[in-house]
Design a protein around this motif. Structure first.
Motif, PDB file in Angstrom:
ATOM      1  N   CYS A 103       0.854  -1.186   0.000  1.00  0.00           N
ATOM      2  CA  CYS A 103       0.000   0.000   0.000  1.00  0.00           C
ATOM      3  C   CYS A 103       0.893   1.240   0.000  1.00  0.00           C
ATOM      4  O   CYS A 103       1.354   1.663   1.058  1.00  0.00           O
ATOM      5  CB  CYS A 103      -0.902  -0.037   1.236  1.00  0.00           C
ATOM      6  SG  CYS A 103      -1.804   1.479   1.514  1.00  0.00           S
ATOM      7  N   PRO A 104       1.145   1.815  -1.174  1.00  0.00           N
ATOM      8  CA  PRO A 104       2.017   2.996  -1.258  1.00  0.00           C
ATOM      9  C   PRO A 104       1.501   4.173  -0.430  1.00  0.00           C
ATOM     10  O   PRO A 104       2.289   4.961   0.085  1.00  0.00           O
ATOM     11  CB  PRO A 104       2.025   3.346  -2.747  1.00  0.00           C
ATOM     12  CG  PRO A 104       1.549   2.126  -3.450  1.00  0.00           C
ATOM     13  CD  PRO A 104       0.672   1.380  -2.488  1.00  0.00           C
ATOM     14  N   ALA A 105       0.183   4.272  -0.266  1.00  0.00           N
ATOM     15  CA  ALA A 105      -0.383   5.391   0.502  1.00  0.00           C
ATOM     16  C   ALA A 105       0.097   5.345   1.952  1.00  0.00           C
ATOM     17  O   ALA A 105       0.589   6.340   2.484  1.00  0.00           O
ATOM     18  CB  ALA A 105      -1.912   5.358   0.434  1.00  0.00           C
ATOM     19  N   ILE A 106      -0.032   4.191   2.595  1.00  0.00           N
ATOM     20  CA  ILE A 106       0.368   4.117   4.008  1.00  0.00           C
ATOM     21  C   ILE A 106       1.884   4.202   4.131  1.00  0.00           C
ATOM     22  O   ILE A 106       2.402   4.805   5.073  1.00  0.00           O
ATOM     23  CB  ILE A 106      -0.211   2.862   4.727  1.00  0.00           C
ATOM     24  CG1 ILE A 106      -0.333   3.140   6.240  1.00  0.00           C
ATOM     25  CG2 ILE A 106       0.624   1.636   4.508  1.00  0.00           C
ATOM     26  CD1 ILE A 106      -1.340   4.188   6.608  1.00  0.00           C
ATOM     27  N   ASP A 107       2.609   3.647   3.165  1.00  0.00           N
ATOM     28  CA  ASP A 107       4.069   3.769   3.190  1.00  0.00           C
ATOM     29  C   ASP A 107       4.467   5.242   3.190  1.00  0.00           C
ATOM     30  O   ASP A 107       5.338   5.661   3.961  1.00  0.00           O
ATOM     31  CB  ASP A 107       4.703   3.051   1.991  1.00  0.00           C
ATOM     32  CG  ASP A 107       4.630   1.532   2.113  1.00  0.00           C
ATOM     33  OD1 ASP A 107       4.504   1.014   3.245  1.00  0.00           O
ATOM     34  OD2 ASP A 107       4.695   0.862   1.059  1.00  0.00           O
ATOM     35  N   GLY A 108       3.811   6.032   2.344  1.00  0.00           N
ATOM     36  CA  GLY A 108       4.109   7.463   2.250  1.00  0.00           C
ATOM     37  C   GLY A 108       3.747   8.217   3.517  1.00  0.00           C
ATOM     38  O   GLY A 108       4.515   9.064   3.996  1.00  0.00           O
ATOM     39  N   ILE A 109       2.584   7.909   4.073  1.00  0.00           N
ATOM     40  CA  ILE A 109       2.141   8.576   5.300  1.00  0.00           C
ATOM     41  C   ILE A 109       3.101   8.266   6.449  1.00  0.00           C
ATOM     42  O   ILE A 109       3.497   9.160   7.207  1.00  0.00           O
ATOM     43  CB  ILE A 109       0.693   8.170   5.652  1.00  0.00           C
ATOM     44  CG1 ILE A 109      -0.292   8.741   4.617  1.00  0.00           C
ATOM     45  CG2 ILE A 109       0.316   8.662   7.053  1.00  0.00           C
ATOM     46  CD1 ILE A 109      -1.711   8.175   4.726  1.00  0.00           C
ATOM     47  N   LEU A 110       3.518   7.002   6.570  1.00  0.00           N
ATOM     48  CA  LEU A 110       4.441   6.618   7.642  1.00  0.00           C
ATOM     49  C   LEU A 110       5.823   7.235   7.428  1.00  0.00           C
ATOM     50  O   LEU A 110       6.493   7.635   8.384  1.00  0.00           O
ATOM     51  CB  LEU A 110       4.535   5.093   7.758  1.00  0.00           C
ATOM     52  CG  LEU A 110       3.265   4.412   8.276  1.00  0.00           C
ATOM     53  CD1 LEU A 110       3.391   2.896   8.190  1.00  0.00           C
ATOM     54  CD2 LEU A 110       2.943   4.840   9.705  1.00  0.00           C
ATOM     55  N   GLU A 111       6.236   7.337   6.164  1.00  0.00           N
ATOM     56  CA  GLU A 111       7.522   7.963   5.838  1.00  0.00           C
ATOM     57  C   GLU A 111       7.518   9.436   6.269  1.00  0.00           C
ATOM     58  O   GLU A 111       8.502   9.934   6.817  1.00  0.00           O
ATOM     59  CB  GLU A 111       7.744   7.859   4.327  1.00  0.00           C
ATOM     60  CG  GLU A 111       9.185   7.809   3.904  1.00  0.00           C
ATOM     61  CD  GLU A 111       9.288   7.510   2.410  1.00  0.00           C
ATOM     62  OE1 GLU A 111       9.601   8.451   1.655  1.00  0.00           O
ATOM     63  OE2 GLU A 111       9.020   6.352   2.016  1.00  0.00           O
ATOM     64  N   GLU A 112       6.389  10.113   6.024  1.00  0.00           N
ATOM     65  CA  GLU A 112       6.259  11.508   6.456  1.00  0.00           C
ATOM     66  C   GLU A 112       6.406  11.605   7.972  1.00  0.00           C
ATOM     67  O   GLU A 112       7.034  12.531   8.481  1.00  0.00           O
ATOM     68  CB  GLU A 112       4.895  12.077   6.056  1.00  0.00           C
ATOM     69  CG  GLU A 112       4.880  12.705   4.704  1.00  0.00           C
ATOM     70  CD  GLU A 112       3.510  13.277   4.353  1.00  0.00           C
ATOM     71  OE1 GLU A 112       2.681  13.546   5.263  1.00  0.00           O
ATOM     72  OE2 GLU A 112       3.262  13.453   3.161  1.00  0.00           O
ATOM     73  N   GLY A 113       5.811  10.663   8.686  1.00  0.00           N
ATOM     74  CA  GLY A 113       5.925  10.643  10.147  1.00  0.00           C
ATOM     75  C   GLY A 113       7.367  10.490  10.595  1.00  0.00           C
ATOM     76  O   GLY A 113       7.815  11.169  11.527  1.00  0.00           O
TER      77      GLY A 113
END
Length: 165
Positions: free
Chosen positions: A75-85
């Protein structure tokens, strides 16, 4: 010719997506708890980790109800959100704004989950999968309460401390 995709196929695909996301979130929460400076925020992340373990189990039950193996799909969306965190934790480490940033990152995760669980619950209802809908509804409620708790924490102290510095 390929078989035409149905709502049940879409439901299964989205279920794999959120299963992957929950397992990634499970790994991220202890890191977020360690990064937080506020004891209340640390406790909130630890509580949500325990809750997330139960959510993963419920997703496994939904897969079982479908007669499918529980498996995630990247899931690229959650990967991106977690990366931002992770970026916020790194860039604001040791600053008064850190906890405010961690809360915003956690809420981005919650909002993603809320949209996914809301959709999955509706689809389960449409598909007549009432047991699955009930499991998804339970998780949706938990995600909404976590989001509200994070807002409460931000409003009670974290945002003012970030501003005051």
């Amino acid at each position: 010719m390929a078989k035409e995709k149905t709502l049940e196929d879409l439901f299964h695909d989205t279920l794999k997506d959120i299963y992957y996301a929950e397992r990634k979130i499970l790994k991220a929460l202890p890191k977020m708890a360690r990064a937080a400076s506020s004891p209340e925020l640390k406790a909130a992340f630890e509580k949500h980790k325990d809750e997330t373990e139960g959510q993963v189990e419920r997703l496994q039950q939904v897969f079982q109800l479908m007669g499918k193996r529980a498996q995630g799909k990247a899931c690229p969306a959650i990967d991106g959100i977690l990366e931002e965190g992770d970026e916020i934790a790194e860039e604001f480490k040791g600053t008064p704004a850190l906890d405010a940033g961690l809360i915003s990152a956690a809420q981005a995760v919650e909002h993603y989950e809320i949209t996914r669980y809301g959709t999955l619950k509706r689809w389960a209802e449409v598909l007549g999968m009432n047991d699955a809908a009930a499991l998804l509804e339970q998780t949706l409620g938990e995600e909404s309460m976590t989001d509200e708790a994070l807002t409460g924490l931000a409003d009670a102290s974290v945002n003012e401390m970030a501003k005051a510095a």
